[in-house]
Design a protein around this motif. Structure first.
Motif, short mmCIF file in Angstrom:
data_model
loop_
_atom_site.label_atom_id
_atom_site.label_comp_id
_atom_site.label_asym_id
_atom_site.label_seq_id
_atom_site.Cartn_x
_atom_site.Cartn_y
_atom_site.Cartn_z
N UNK A 141 0.81 -1.21 0.00
CA UNK A 141 0.00 0.00 0.00
C UNK A 141 0.85 1.28 0.00
N UNK A 142 1.80 1.40 0.95
CA UNK A 142 2.63 2.62 0.91
C UNK A 142 3.41 2.76 -0.39
N UNK A 143 3.84 1.63 -0.94
CA UNK A 143 4.61 1.68 -2.18
C UNK A 143 3.75 2.23 -3.31
N UNK A 144 2.53 1.70 -3.42
CA UNK A 144 1.61 2.17 -4.46
C UNK A 144 1.29 3.64 -4.26
N UNK A 145 1.04 3.99 -3.00
CA UNK A 145 0.73 5.38 -2.65
C UNK A 145 1.90 6.29 -3.03
N UNK A 146 3.10 5.80 -2.76
CA UNK A 146 4.31 6.57 -3.08
C UNK A 146 4.41 6.85 -4.56
N UNK A 147 4.12 5.85 -5.36
CA UNK A 147 4.18 6.05 -6.82
C UNK A 147 3.10 7.03 -7.25
N UNK A 148 1.91 6.89 -6.67
CA UNK A 148 0.84 7.82 -7.03
C UNK A 148 1.24 9.26 -6.66
N UNK A 149 1.78 9.43 -5.44
CA UNK A 149 2.13 10.78 -4.99
C UNK A 149 3.25 11.40 -5.82
N UNK A 150 4.08 10.55 -6.44
CA UNK A 150 5.15 11.11 -7.27
C UNK A 150 4.57 11.76 -8.53
N UNK A 151 3.31 11.50 -8.79
CA UNK A 151 2.65 12.11 -9.96
C UNK A 151 1.77 13.28 -9.53
N UNK A 152 1.96 13.72 -8.28
CA UNK A 152 1.07 14.75 -7.74
C UNK A 152 1.85 15.93 -7.19
N UNK A 153 1.11 17.00 -6.95
CA UNK A 153 1.68 18.13 -6.24
C UNK A 153 0.88 18.30 -4.96
N UNK A 154 1.55 18.40 -3.82
CA UNK A 154 0.81 18.58 -2.57
C UNK A 154 1.67 19.29 -1.54
N UNK A 155 0.98 20.11 -0.75
CA UNK A 155 1.65 20.84 0.33
C UNK A 155 1.33 20.17 1.64
N UNK A 156 0.12 19.66 1.73
CA UNK A 156 -0.35 19.02 2.96
C UNK A 156 -1.11 17.78 2.52
N UNK A 157 -1.35 16.87 3.46
CA UNK A 157 -1.97 15.61 3.07
C UNK A 157 -3.40 15.75 2.54
N UNK A 158 -3.98 16.93 2.63
CA UNK A 158 -5.39 17.07 2.29
C UNK A 158 -5.60 17.33 0.80
N UNK A 159 -4.87 18.28 0.29
CA UNK A 159 -5.08 18.65 -1.11
C UNK A 159 -3.98 18.11 -2.00
#
Lengths: 442, 286
Positions: free
Chosen positions: B29-47
């Motif tokens: 789960x964290x690994x998949x989440x990590x890959x997803x987050x690498x395709x995102x921009x975020x300042x805080x966990x909410x947005x």
């Protein structure tokens, strides 16, 4: 036989996981049961007063039956801790933001404190952080000041007086005279500049506040509304002050790059140096916890760097400690948190603990005065009508900006030449724009 | 036991559930989440805004950030190679020495193993104080030159890991039958030949295991790095993990970028580890 063992093992395993699962459920139920009263989760930024916070929390729970959890982040790991905790289901309900940068980051989470009970208990409505829409998202809970802490006894022993020092020129004269007679006197002018990794904040944040303060003043800027780039108007003055620190210290500049602030404080306490740039939060440390200096041995003077008109500059006073309430949790938790804050600001016992045990000068209507002798100098400088040197460094665009500046200063201490200073200049001026852009990139 | 499990898939399932569950929760789960987050921009966990491959583009864009990442990569690679060679050669040598018949070998094994029990940050901090203490005599300090930091990190890593690898080698060496060595001796092999032609081929499984561990440890090194030099001077001793950490926590809004770096980091370490395993395993005697 083997089959039986396998069965027993398997059932044991299942049981364990079931129990673990149940415990988890039970915890949730526990919280659910508290839903009416809500609960408070305070993420504390100051490790030095963790014990006092835990005791206050326990007292509050005992009195009001509301659960208050205080978690303290490890030294200089607060931002990391906050990031992690905010991502959790059970996020902090009360935490600390340091200035406009943090406000931008967490704004969407934060509860608007305008008109709430704690807000009304503030002694001055200037001690708040407002977002772009004018909502109050942070409330200062401690006012701090910094300057150069002086060992008055040693200064007098060297044949000088506090009154002599009114600007950079006079400070330099005193420091260089002490350096010249270092062996005879048995002490140096300044403690080590302590530029070891993770320790350079006195120079990158607090000392750099002075050139920034003057630049902001010239350009009509404030820390609440930081510019996208700066010019570094007073960099030459910054350099001459850094030189003064490095050349008149207890150790060689190239050794200072390995020193810590703890070592600098130890030198000050042990009487190896007259001047120690730091803030009023050092009071308990040098008089009780890490030393036994007496009030009459201490004084605090402004940091002079040779800026025009600095004779009228006072001690730097401000705050980087604002309470912020998480608006993204249950209504009941928000209410519990606001009630807890009100209690902290008004209760006899709580205000006493904040002032006496934590040494906080709180900007609250009912606040007690902390027994902090170093505060006296800030109060006096204000009473004398000196300019309050505000905390312009709160506008520095990121932690990386500060780290780069520390790294460049450490490089300069290792090799004090113009090329190394160019790196400091780049970290001070160019990197401001770069980090500001990175932090605001869409 | 094997038979029981094969006959009863139920057992298999029951035994596997806890591990598989832990693996999914703690890794997949964290690994998949990590890959997803690498395709995102975020300042805080909410947005969290999905921005596609922009973070990856930035890594290879050639700006200061990508230069630093590359610099960290080369530093880390060099460090990993140097530490792998030194640790394995020294650990093997000590293991050979401590499998000889003389008194006190057990005591020495314990002593050599002990540094491995200490945590990285604690160890790094203590070594930093020690090294700075020595260097201050020469009016110098650990973070004044890149080479100091590099050497110090190598020394600490050697001190910490040689003992651990030594234990693996000792186990491997004890598995080499004396009969084989004796046979070689009778055939006229000298001790050098016995070592290179008999012993080493037979402990090759231990060697591939140890090189795998030391190489990946070298690449992943973080605790000692942050505690000892924190990348000073001027990022010269900043390793990949620290570079990612600084990007993640140091500048607001750059977390997705750091996450993308972390994914690249994973790919690099994974690729190198697989290559290394292929090479050393092909040399293992059957």
């Amino acid at each position: 036989m083997k089959r039986r063992i396998a069965l027993v093992l398997a059932s044991a395993m299942l049981l364990t996981s079931a129990v673990a699962g149940l415990t988890a459920c039970k915890d949730e139920n526990g919280d659910g049961g508290n839903a009416k009263k809500g609960h408070v989760y305070y993420l504390n930024f100051k490790p030095e007063v963790d014990k006092q916070w835990q005791e206050l929390a326990a007292k509050y729970t005992e009195k009001n039956g509301v659960q208050v959890d205080v978690v303290t982040a490890a030294d200089s790991k607060y931002q990391e801790k906050l990031q992690t905790e905010m991502g959790k289901e059970d996020a902090p309900t009360l935490f600390q933001i340091g200035g406009v940068g943090d406000l931008e980051q967490w704004d969407e989470y934060l509860y608007d404190l305008t008109g709430t009970d704690p807000y009304n208990e503030l002694s001055s409505n200037t001690m708040v952080l407002k977002n772009a829409d004018g909502q109050v998202k942070g409330m200062a809970y401690v006012a701090e000041s910094f300057g150069i802490i002086v060992r008055k006894d040693l200064l007098e022993q060297s044949g000088h007086t506090l009154e002599e020092i009114t600007n950079f020129e006079t400070l330099k004269a005193v420091a260089e005279d002490i350096t010249a007679r270092k062996d005879e006197l048995g002490f140096s002018a300044f403690t080590t500049a302590a530029l070891g990794s993770g320790n350079g904040w006195r120079l990158s944040n607090h000392l750099s506040n002075i050139p920034l303060y003057y630049e902001f003043k010239d350009d009509g800027l404030t820390a609440d509304n930081p510019p996208a780039s700066i010019k570094g108007t007073y960099l030459d003055q910054y350099r001459q002050m850094v030189d003064l620190y490095l050349n008149n210290a207890t150790v060689e500049p190239s050794v200072a790059t390995g020193n810590t602030v703890d070592e600098a404080r130890a030198e000050f306490v042990e009487g190896k140096a007259v001047f120690f740039q730091n803030g009023n939060w050092e009071y308990n440390l040098v008089t009780k916890e890490k030393g036994d200096l007496k009030d009459e041995q201490l004084a605090m003077i402004p940091i002079y760097i040779g800026a025009p008109g600095e004779e009228n500059q006072g001690i730097c006073s401000g705050t980087e400690a604002f309470w912020a309430v998480n608006g993204d949790v249950d209504e009941a938790d928000i209410k519990a948190t606001l009630d807890f804050m009100t209690w902290l600001m008004t209760d006899e016992e709580a205000t006493t603990t904040l002032a006496t045990d934590m040494g906080f000068a709180c900007p609250f209507k009912k606040a007690k005065t902390p027994p902090n002798y170093l505060d006296k100098f800030n109060v006096e400088s204000m009473a004398a009508g000196k300019d309050v040197c505000t905390w312009a460094f709160a506008a520095q665009p990121s932690a990386n900006y500060q780290n780069e500046l520390q790294s460049a200063l450490s490089g300069y201490a290792a090799k004090m030449d113009d090329a190394s200073w160019e790196a400091v200049k780049a970290a001070f001026v160019d990197n401001w724009a770069a980090e500001y852009a990175a932090a605001h990139e869409e | 036991m094997g038979k029981t499990l094969k006959k009863n898939p139920l057992y298999l399932l029951i035994f596997m559930i806890p591990t598989v569950a832990a693996f999914i929760v703690g890794f997949v789960y964290p690994f998949g989440m990590g890959i997803y987050l690498s395709l995102c921009k975020f300042k805080s966990p909410k947005h969290i805004d999905f921005i596609g491959l922009r973070n990856y583009e930035k890594i290879f864009s050639g700006g200061t950030q990508s230069e630093r990442f590359l610099q960290s990569f080369w530093f880390t690679a060099f460090f990993a190679i140097v530490s792998t060679i030194l640790i394995n050669v020294l650990a093997f040598a000590i293991a050979v020495l401590l499998t000889k018949n003389f008194g006190g070998t057990t005591l020495f094994r314990t002593i050599f193993f002990m540094p491995n029990l200490l945590g990285g940050v604690l160890l790094g901090t203590i070594w930093k104080i020690l090294i700075n203490g020595v260097l201050s005599v020469y009016k110098d300090s650990l973070t004044n030159k890149g080479i100091y930091g590099f050497t110090a990190l190598i020394i600490v890593l050697l001190w910490q890991q040689i003992g651990y690898m030594m234990i693996i080698y000792v186990a491997g060496l004890q598995g080499v039958s004396d009969d084989l060595k004796e046979a070689a001796k009778i055939d006229g092999a000298d001790s050098r030949q016995i070592l290179f032609k008999v012993t080493i081929p037979l402990v090759m499984p231990s060697i591939s295991m140890c090189t795998f561990l030391t190489l990946t440890n070298g690449f992943k090194l973080f605790d000692q790095n942050i505690a000892m030099t924190a990348g000073l001077p001027n990022h010269k001793t900043e390793m990949l993990a620290l570079n990612i950490y600084n990007t993640f926590y140091g500048t607001r809004g750059q977390m997705g970028f750091a996450q993308a770096k972390a994914v690249i980091f994973f790919l690099i370490v994974g690729l190198i580890a697989i290559l290394q395993l292929k090479i050393t395993q092909s040399k293992e005697a059957d």
